[in-house]
Design a protein around this motif. Structure first.
Motif, PDB file in Angstrom:
ATOM      1  N   UNK A  31       0.845  -1.198   0.000  1.00  0.00           N
ATOM      2  CA  UNK A  31       0.000   0.000   0.000  1.00  0.00           C
ATOM      3  C   UNK A  31       0.874   1.240   0.000  1.00  0.00           C
ATOM      4  N   UNK A  32       0.708   2.064  -1.039  1.00  0.00           N
ATOM      5  CA  UNK A  32       1.420   3.336  -1.089  1.00  0.00           C
ATOM      6  C   UNK A  32       0.788   4.291  -0.084  1.00  0.00           C
ATOM      7  N   UNK A  33       1.612   4.871   0.780  1.00  0.00           N
ATOM      8  CA  UNK A  33       1.080   5.697   1.857  1.00  0.00           C
ATOM      9  C   UNK A  33       1.663   7.103   1.868  1.00  0.00           C
ATOM     10  N   UNK A  34       2.574   7.414   0.935  1.00  0.00           N
ATOM     11  CA  UNK A  34       3.221   8.720   0.934  1.00  0.00           C
ATOM     12  C   UNK A  34       2.456   9.752   0.127  1.00  0.00           C
ATOM     13  N   UNK A  35       3.009  10.943   0.070  1.00  0.00           N
ATOM     14  CA  UNK A  35       2.406  12.050  -0.672  1.00  0.00           C
ATOM     15  C   UNK A  35       3.226  12.317  -1.920  1.00  0.00           C
ATOM     16  N   UNK A  36       2.556  12.609  -3.030  1.00  0.00           N
ATOM     17  CA  UNK A  36       3.249  12.970  -4.259  1.00  0.00           C
ATOM     18  C   UNK A  36       3.743  14.408  -4.124  1.00  0.00           C
ATOM     19  N   UNK A  37       5.027  14.625  -4.366  1.00  0.00           N
ATOM     20  CA  UNK A  37       5.617  15.947  -4.155  1.00  0.00           C
ATOM     21  C   UNK A  37       4.933  17.024  -4.996  1.00  0.00           C
ATOM     22  N   UNK A  51       4.054   0.602   2.127  1.00  0.00           N
ATOM     23  CA  UNK A  51       4.038  -0.160   3.379  1.00  0.00           C
ATOM     24  C   UNK A  51       3.582  -1.585   3.088  1.00  0.00           C
ATOM     25  N   UNK A  52       4.236  -2.532   3.727  1.00  0.00           N
ATOM     26  CA  UNK A  52       3.912  -3.946   3.528  1.00  0.00           C
ATOM     27  C   UNK A  52       3.196  -4.517   4.747  1.00  0.00           C
ATOM     28  N   UNK A  53       2.218  -5.371   4.481  1.00  0.00           N
ATOM     29  CA  UNK A  53       1.617  -6.121   5.572  1.00  0.00           C
ATOM     30  C   UNK A  53       2.654  -7.067   6.154  1.00  0.00           C
ATOM     31  N   UNK A  54       2.421  -7.480   7.382  1.00  0.00           N
ATOM     32  CA  UNK A  54       3.301  -8.452   8.026  1.00  0.00           C
ATOM     33  C   UNK A  54       3.473  -9.684   7.156  1.00  0.00           C
ATOM     34  N   UNK A 198      -1.134 -20.188  -4.868  1.00  0.00           N
ATOM     35  CA  UNK A 198      -2.152 -20.585  -5.847  1.00  0.00           C
ATOM     36  C   UNK A 198      -2.254 -19.596  -7.009  1.00  0.00           C
ATOM     37  N   UNK A 199      -1.473 -18.519  -6.952  1.00  0.00           N
ATOM     38  CA  UNK A 199      -1.436 -17.573  -8.067  1.00  0.00           C
ATOM     39  C   UNK A 199      -2.292 -16.343  -7.903  1.00  0.00           C
ATOM     40  N   UNK A 200      -2.907 -16.160  -6.740  1.00  0.00           N
ATOM     41  CA  UNK A 200      -3.768 -15.004  -6.515  1.00  0.00           C
ATOM     42  C   UNK A 200      -2.954 -13.785  -6.087  1.00  0.00           C
ATOM     43  N   UNK A 201      -3.562 -12.609  -6.265  1.00  0.00           N
ATOM     44  CA  UNK A 201      -3.088 -11.381  -5.638  1.00  0.00           C
ATOM     45  C   UNK A 201      -3.866 -11.228  -4.337  1.00  0.00           C
ATOM     46  N   UNK A 202      -3.181 -10.912  -3.255  1.00  0.00           N
ATOM     47  CA  UNK A 202      -3.822 -10.837  -1.941  1.00  0.00           C
ATOM     48  C   UNK A 202      -3.481  -9.495  -1.292  1.00  0.00           C
ATOM     49  N   UNK A 203      -4.510  -8.792  -0.827  1.00  0.00           N
ATOM     50  CA  UNK A 203      -4.300  -7.524  -0.131  1.00  0.00           C
ATOM     51  C   UNK A 203      -5.028  -7.559   1.207  1.00  0.00           C
ATOM     52  N   UNK A 204      -4.838  -6.523   2.001  1.00  0.00           N
ATOM     53  CA  UNK A 204      -5.526  -6.418   3.288  1.00  0.00           C
ATOM     54  C   UNK A 204      -7.031  -6.270   3.056  1.00  0.00           C
TER      55      UNK A 204
END
Length: 280
Positions: A31-37, A51-54, A198-204
């Motif tokens: 997850x991108x959490x910063x600000x674009x300059x 930021x990465x999940x555990x 299994x080839x999936x994309x996984x997010x929070x």
């Protein structure tokens, strides 16, 4: 090996190329959490760091794609050598920017020189001067009129990662996430890794009330198909009220709801919930 920089117990990616490699080659979204300059006052398009999940950080390290690093002196004042390096970098960037601006302005003038010559020629004709204008000399004259770039009106370059050398130390995944060995931490990581393999994309999945959201492809192109809730173990009792609430939540957000747990054979098991209307 891609470095993951740890701060306050969470792993981050600061380099754009590393982010792209992790996403394209390893199916880890983060997850991108910063600000674009350029647009700091909007929150529709976040920037670095990622930021990465555990579970994401643990999998990347376990699979050998990344390593965990932590700065040992991030709060220390810069040394004289580092201050000198920063000044040299600032001067170099200013020189590069000056050369780039001059080259661009010369290119613009060269493309408009015929118009400039025509204007000069017309003015001379009105004054009774029939001589021809020297295009090359006129171009050099216009170049000499260029206003030099000053530090006050130059652009400020904001790096997306720390450009300075720092002392770092390697840390283990246990140092980063000691709770991954707990019951729910172990289940969550086992489920995440199983879905990833299994080839999936996984997010929070917290924004939808679950632990994970599961995509058939990159989330940029696909909506999540599954919403996964992890149980501590196969013997955990889940109330009917919670099952109904989770099932109805899945229907409302158009996701297939899934209960995940580790069975008695130590294998990850999934149970889907489907909502049916009953006619009386």
């Amino acid at each position: 090996m891609i470095p993951l920089y740890v701060s306050n117990g969470q792993a981050f990616v600061w380099n754009a190329n590393d982010w792209l490699t992790i996403r394209q080659n390893h199916r880890i979204v983060g997850e991108l959490i910063g600000s674009i300059a350029s647009f700091p006052r909007q929150d529709s398009y976040p920037g670095f760091p990622m930021a990465l999940m555990t579970e994401e950080a643990a999998l990347l390290v376990e699979e050998g794609f990344c390593k965990l690093l932590e700065y040992t002196n991030s709060n220390a004042l810069p040394s004289s050598d580092l201050s000198k390096l920063a000044k040299e970098t600032e001067d170099r960037l200013f020189t590069e920017q000056t050369d780039c601006m001059k080259e661009k302005r010369i290119e613009q003038m060269s493309s408009r020189i015929d118009i400039i010559v025509a204007g000069k020629q017309k003015k001379k004709a009105m004054e009774g001067d029939s001589s021809e204008c020297d295009k090359e000399a006129l171009l050099q004259e216009e170049i000499l009129k260029l206003t030099p770039l000053s530090v006050g009106n130059s652009l400020v370059q904001i790096p997306t990662e720390d450009p300075w050398p720092h002392e770092t130390k390697d840390i283990t995944i246990e140092d980063l996430i000691p709770n991954i060995k707990s019951d729910i931490g172990h289940v969550r990581y086992s489920v995440f890794k199983d879905l990833w393999k299994r080839g999936f994309f996984v997010t929070a999945g917290t924004k939808f009330g679950g632990d994970f959201l599961v995509y058939l492809g990159d989330p940029v192109k696909f909506h999540a198909m599954y919403m996964v809730k992890c149980l501590n173990n196969s013997s955990e009792i889940i109330s009917l009220k919670r099952i109904v609430a989770f099932g109805r939540l899945g229907v409302s957000v158009n996701k297939i709801t899934v209960i995940a747990y580790i069975n008695n054979d130590n294998n990850v098991t999934y149970q889907t919930l489907q909502w049916h209307d009953t006619l009386y």
